[in-house]
Design a protein around this motif. Structure first.
Motif, mmCIF file in Angstrom:
data_model
loop_
_atom_site.group_PDB
_atom_site.id
_atom_site.type_symbol
_atom_site.label_atom_id
_atom_site.label_comp_id
_atom_site.label_asym_id
_atom_site.label_seq_id
_atom_site.Cartn_x
_atom_site.Cartn_y
_atom_site.Cartn_z
ATOM 1 N N GLN A 65 81.957 37.049 55.866
ATOM 2 C CA GLN A 65 82.736 37.686 54.800
ATOM 3 C C GLN A 65 82.943 36.741 53.616
ATOM 4 N N ILE A 66 83.224 35.467 53.913
ATOM 5 C CA ILE A 66 83.438 34.479 52.847
ATOM 6 C C ILE A 66 82.217 34.396 51.949
ATOM 7 N N PHE A 67 81.048 34.221 52.542
ATOM 8 C CA PHE A 67 79.843 34.045 51.725
ATOM 9 C C PHE A 67 79.397 35.353 51.077
ATOM 10 N N ALA A 68 79.693 36.464 51.707
ATOM 11 C CA ALA A 68 79.387 37.761 51.078
ATOM 12 C C ALA A 68 80.208 37.935 49.797
ATOM 13 N N ARG A 69 81.476 37.524 49.844
ATOM 14 C CA ARG A 69 82.326 37.629 48.642
ATOM 15 C C ARG A 69 81.868 36.654 47.552
ATOM 16 N N LEU A 70 81.542 35.423 47.958
ATOM 17 C CA LEU A 70 81.077 34.433 46.972
ATOM 18 C C LEU A 70 79.785 34.913 46.319
ATOM 19 N N GLN A 71 78.918 35.527 47.102
ATOM 20 C CA GLN A 71 77.661 36.056 46.568
ATOM 21 C C GLN A 71 77.896 37.225 45.618
ATOM 22 N N ALA A 72 78.827 38.110 46.003
ATOM 23 C CA ALA A 72 79.118 39.269 45.153
ATOM 24 C C ALA A 72 79.664 38.839 43.798
ATOM 25 N N GLU A 73 80.459 37.774 43.796
ATOM 26 C CA GLU A 73 81.037 37.278 42.544
ATOM 27 C C GLU A 73 80.002 36.542 41.690
ATOM 28 N N ASN A 74 79.061 35.855 42.343
ATOM 29 C CA ASN A 74 78.084 35.048 41.622
ATOM 30 C C ASN A 74 76.736 35.153 42.345
ATOM 31 N N PRO A 75 75.953 36.205 42.053
ATOM 32 C CA PRO A 75 74.729 36.477 42.821
ATOM 33 C C PRO A 75 73.636 35.414 42.689
ATOM 34 N N ASN A 76 73.602 34.723 41.557
ATOM 35 C CA ASN A 76 72.526 33.743 41.335
ATOM 36 C C ASN A 76 73.086 32.385 40.914
ATOM 37 N N PRO A 77 73.766 31.713 41.824
ATOM 38 C CA PRO A 77 74.375 30.428 41.455
ATOM 39 C C PRO A 77 73.325 29.338 41.289
ATOM 40 N N THR A 78 73.618 28.367 40.451
ATOM 41 C CA THR A 78 72.718 27.232 40.309
ATOM 42 C C THR A 78 73.512 26.031 39.823
ATOM 43 N N THR A 79 72.845 24.913 39.726
ATOM 44 C CA THR A 79 73.506 23.706 39.242
ATOM 45 C C THR A 79 73.946 23.875 37.789
ATOM 46 N N GLU A 80 74.993 23.163 37.397
ATOM 47 C CA GLU A 80 75.439 23.200 36.001
ATOM 48 C C GLU A 80 74.746 22.122 35.168
ATOM 49 N N LEU A 81 73.868 21.356 35.795
ATOM 50 C CA LEU A 81 73.025 20.419 35.049
ATOM 51 C C LEU A 81 71.895 21.191 34.372
ATOM 52 N N ASN A 82 71.556 20.801 33.153
ATOM 53 C CA ASN A 82 70.460 21.453 32.432
ATOM 54 C C ASN A 82 69.131 20.788 32.793
ATOM 55 N N TRP A 83 68.158 21.595 33.192
ATOM 56 C CA TRP A 83 66.834 21.055 33.554
ATOM 57 C C TRP A 83 65.792 22.157 33.462
ATOM 58 N N SER A 84 64.540 21.780 33.308
ATOM 59 C CA SER A 84 63.473 22.782 33.274
ATOM 60 C C SER A 84 62.284 22.385 34.143
ATOM 61 N N THR A 85 62.249 21.149 34.639
ATOM 62 C CA THR A 85 61.179 20.697 35.544
ATOM 63 C C THR A 85 61.818 19.897 36.675
ATOM 64 N N PRO A 86 61.137 19.769 37.818
ATOM 65 C CA PRO A 86 61.690 18.943 38.906
ATOM 66 C C PRO A 86 62.046 17.525 38.454
ATOM 67 N N PHE A 87 61.235 16.942 37.554
ATOM 68 C CA PHE A 87 61.562 15.588 37.105
ATOM 69 C C PHE A 87 62.837 15.577 36.269
ATOM 70 N N GLU A 88 63.011 16.559 35.387
ATOM 71 C CA GLU A 88 64.244 16.611 34.603
ATOM 72 C C GLU A 88 65.460 16.747 35.512
ATOM 73 N N LEU A 89 65.335 17.554 36.569
ATOM 74 C CA LEU A 89 66.447 17.693 37.515
ATOM 75 C C LEU A 89 66.717 16.372 38.220
ATOM 76 N N LEU A 90 65.658 15.708 38.681
ATOM 77 C CA LEU A 90 65.825 14.420 39.360
ATOM 78 C C LEU A 90 66.509 13.416 38.440
ATOM 79 N N ALA A 91 66.061 13.327 37.201
ATOM 80 C CA ALA A 91 66.666 12.396 36.242
ATOM 81 C C ALA A 91 68.131 12.737 36.008
ATOM 82 N N ALA A 92 68.428 14.014 35.842
ATOM 83 C CA ALA A 92 69.813 14.434 35.591
ATOM 84 C C ALA A 92 70.715 14.119 36.779
#
Length: 212
Positions: A8-35
């Protein structure tokens, strides 16, 4: 905490935010690693400001190497511990060029062999860049897991293993993002905002507040 509550906990968290991701800005695996390397003991907002200056100039291992250590420091000096972080990032870039043809590896062993990359950072990269169901336990996830009763543990590795075992498989890919965001904005360290928490009735924390 039983499996039904976790579901139930994760179902509610998913319903509120279906596509969560990091708040770091990146567009390639290397940019994510650097960030992520730059984000230790720093805010995502602060890192994003620095990478907004850095990535247009250098966003590949070769580009960082060509920028040089002093040039890299100049772009990231607004971030705490920037001297050490610059040195680690330079070493990481050289290793990526020498051993991985400039590409970020998609396995834990090679990632953790990179300077400044520990288990948590490797988990972030594997999950966010490569879509693997890993659990990057930071201070937020550690607190939320213990406080709510979702996956109590004495250290981050114990919490990670419990989360991997107990989070329903349907939610495993995105679970660490939901937990981080919940800890960052609702289940905060000093005075959790229980009054505005969407899982308050499922949470097993004994000292709930009225704060919203």
């Amino acid at each position: 905490m039983n499996a039904q509550k976790r579901q139930q906990i994760f179902a509610r968290l998913q319903a509120e935010n279906p596509n969560p991701t990091t708040e770091l800005n990146w567009s390639t695996p290397f940019e994510l690693l650097a960030a992520v390397l730059l984000s230790a003991q720093a805010t995502d907002v602060g890192v994003n400001k620095a990478t907004a200056r850095l990535f247009p100039v250098a966003n590949t291992p070769q580009g960082i190497i060509e920028l040089g250590l002093e040039g890299l420091k100049e772009h990231i000096r607004t971030i705490g511990l920037y001297n050490t972080k610059a040195q680690n990032l330079m070493k990481t870039c050289q290793l990526l060029l020498d051993k991985h043809d400039g590409e970020v590896p998609d396995n834990r062993e090679d990632l953790e062999a990179l300077p400044g990359v520990g288990r948590k950072t490797a988990n972030v990269i594997l999950n966010t860049a490569f879509g693997q169901p890993t659990m990057a336990v930071d201070t937020h996830i550690f607190r939320v897991s213990n406080r709510t009763g979702i996956a109590p543990g004495k250290n981050v590795v114990e919490v990670e293993h419990k989360l991997m075992r107990h989070v329903p498989k349907a939610f495993l890919q995105d679970a660490h993002h939901w937990l981080i965001l919940h800890g960052r904005y609702t289940c905060i360290a000093r005075k959790p905002r229980c009054g505005s928490c969407i899982i308050e009735d499922l949470c097993e924390y004994k000292d709930k507040t009225e704060l919203s």
